[in-house]
Design a protein around this motif. Structure first.
Motif, PDB file in Angstrom:
ATOM      1  N   UNK A  95      41.441  -8.025 -42.163  1.00 31.20           N
ATOM      2  CA  UNK A  95      42.888  -7.830 -42.325  1.00 31.20           C
ATOM      3  C   UNK A  95      43.326  -6.478 -41.782  1.00 31.20           C
ATOM      4  N   UNK A  96      42.544  -5.448 -42.086  1.00 34.29           N
ATOM      5  CA  UNK A  96      42.895  -4.115 -41.619  1.00 34.29           C
ATOM      6  C   UNK A  96      42.743  -4.029 -40.101  1.00 34.29           C
ATOM      7  N   UNK A  97      41.684  -4.652 -39.570  1.00 33.50           N
ATOM      8  CA  UNK A  97      41.483  -4.652 -38.119  1.00 33.50           C
ATOM      9  C   UNK A  97      42.624  -5.365 -37.405  1.00 33.50           C
ATOM     10  N   UNK A  98      43.097  -6.474 -37.970  1.00 35.78           N
ATOM     11  CA  UNK A  98      44.198  -7.225 -37.351  1.00 35.78           C
ATOM     12  C   UNK A  98      45.476  -6.380 -37.317  1.00 35.78           C
ATOM     13  N   UNK A 108      43.497  -6.352 -54.530  1.00 36.84           N
ATOM     14  CA  UNK A 108      43.996  -5.353 -53.582  1.00 36.84           C
ATOM     15  C   UNK A 108      44.164  -5.973 -52.191  1.00 36.84           C
ATOM     16  N   UNK A 109      43.167  -6.740 -51.768  1.00 38.55           N
ATOM     17  CA  UNK A 109      43.232  -7.350 -50.437  1.00 38.55           C
ATOM     18  C   UNK A 109      44.440  -8.276 -50.310  1.00 38.55           C
ATOM     19  N   UNK A 110      44.626  -9.134 -51.289  1.00 41.43           N
ATOM     20  CA  UNK A 110      45.711 -10.110 -51.201  1.00 41.43           C
ATOM     21  C   UNK A 110      47.082  -9.456 -51.342  1.00 41.43           C
ATOM     22  N   UNK A 111      47.152  -8.405 -52.150  1.00 39.12           N
ATOM     23  CA  UNK A 111      48.424  -7.682 -52.220  1.00 39.12           C
ATOM     24  C   UNK A 111      48.708  -6.999 -50.881  1.00 39.12           C
ATOM     25  N   UNK A 154      50.094  -1.674 -47.161  1.00 38.93           N
ATOM     26  CA  UNK A 154      49.065  -2.647 -46.792  1.00 38.93           C
ATOM     27  C   UNK A 154      47.760  -1.931 -46.454  1.00 38.93           C
ATOM     28  N   UNK A 155      47.848  -0.887 -45.647  1.00 38.02           N
ATOM     29  CA  UNK A 155      46.645  -0.137 -45.270  1.00 38.02           C
ATOM     30  C   UNK A 155      45.969   0.453 -46.496  1.00 38.02           C
ATOM     31  N   UNK A 156      46.760   0.983 -47.415  1.00 37.62           N
ATOM     32  CA  UNK A 156      46.187   1.567 -48.640  1.00 37.62           C
ATOM     33  C   UNK A 156      45.448   0.506 -49.455  1.00 37.62           C
TER      34      UNK A 156
END
Length: 360
Positions: free
Chosen positions: A272-275, A236-239, A252-254
């Protein structure tokens, strides 16, 4: 009957019992050993250890009991006890390749890779067709960062067993570490051909496609990895990373959010989400306050030793207008950054000093 006759008969019977005692002890040892195997097959390693221990009290020269008790200790994660039992088995029976392979795996778990390699090599010397010993030695070489030697061992394992999916997968990882992405993709594809639900192979092939810049194929493979293992936070993170690079911010957020839900200790997802919330060029997606919370968590999970995550926290503070904290954190990030990247961290420091947030 005369008393002397009774004495003679009793002496004969005692002699029979004394002669039979070692036989009975051996039978008892075998019974304990076999029950230990049954417990072990049922996954009750504590009861298996108890029975092997009783067997060894009755027959201290039973190499198989030491070997199997070692396996039980190893399954419990007690690798020092396992090694002690494997040592005993080897003293009693020094030419059993399986014991060396097993002791090698115990050293492996203790990250004693050189000792593991010595044992795997001995297993191969005793049995040149020992597929798992080649594979395990490949893993040890890989853990030492010697990917070329790992590839040689994985290739040997594959030559012995062309349907050994994990050997293809692990060779693919080694190829990928050497930036040989086409070879890695070929190996992952072979592993998937042997098992179309091989989640790790899909995930790592996605990474290889991503490194080659083929983002659509990477997304397809990450999606297949998720279908095979819906709890794969890394997939999920890499996608999510790819969705973000394609400007698909909602997706991306999801994906980042799902990765965090599945693995609350996956620091890269918080980062990643913070960025994205800190630096997105689309005003609608920026949220400095939430970015600070997420980036702080990423830094906590990595003991404030990851320069990139600290850089994200600095960017989050800058997005909120708190440039004093942005400069303080960016200084720490710059100090931790490798020499070849310090200029980039300095550029962001200069940006915050001019009271401007970072934008992608």
């Amino acid at each position: 009957m005369k008393i002397s006759h009774w004495i003679a008969i009793c002496c004969c019977l005692c002699g029979l019992f004394l002669t039979a005692a070692p036989v009975f002890a051996q039978l008892d040892a075998t019974a304990y050993f076999n029950r230990g195997l049954s417990w072990q097959n049922k996954g009750d390693h504590n009861k298996a250890i108890d029975d092997y221990t009783e067997a060894l009290k009755l027959d201290p020269n039973d190499a198989a009991a030491y070997f199997n008790r070692g396996r039980a200790w190893q399954n419990k994660g007690e690798h020092d006890n396992a090694i002690a039992d494997y040592d005993a088995a080897i003293r009693l029976y020094p030419n059993d390749a399986a014991v060396y392979n097993r002791r090698g795996s115990a050293w492996h778990y203790k990250e004693q890779y050189d000792k593991a390699i010595v044992d795997y090599s001995k297993a191969i010397e005793l049995d040149p067709n020992f597929t798992w010993a080649y594979y395990n030695r490949g893993l040890a070489w890989q853990n030492k960062g010697e990917d070329a030697r790992a590839i040689d061992d994985y290739s040997q394992a594959i030559s012995l067993d062309p349907r050994f999916g994990w050997a293809y997968h692990s060779r693919g990882v080694a190829q990928q570490n050497l930036a040989q992405f086409d070879k890695a993709i070929a190996d992952y594809t072979q592993a998937i051909g042997l098992d179309n639900k091989f989640g790790s192979a899909y995930h790592n092939r996605g990474l290889a496609w991503q490194n080659k810049g083929d983002l659509d194929k990477a997304i397809a493979d990450y999606s297949s990895a998720i279908a095979s293992d819906p709890r794969s936070a890394r997939a999920f993170n890499n996608r999510g990373i790819i969705w973000k690079s394609k400007g698909e911010y909602d997706k991306a957020i999801a994906d980042y959010t799902q990765a965090i839900r599945l693995d609350p200790r996956l620091a890269s997802s918080y980062n990643s989400l913070a960025w994205l919330y800190s630096t997105c060029s689309n005003d609608r997606y920026r949220d400095g306050r939430q970015a600070v919370n997420l980036a702080t968590k990423a830094c906590e999970l990595t003991q404030n030793r990851n320069a990139d995550y600290l850089g994200t926290l600095a960017a989050a503070y800058a997005e909120t207008g708190d440039f004093a904290n942005a400069l303080r954190i960016q200084t720490r990030a710059r100090d931790l950054a490798p020499q070849h990247r310090k200029a980039d961290f300095q550029a962001n420091y200069d940006l915050y000093r001019s009271r401007r947030p970072f934008r992608e």
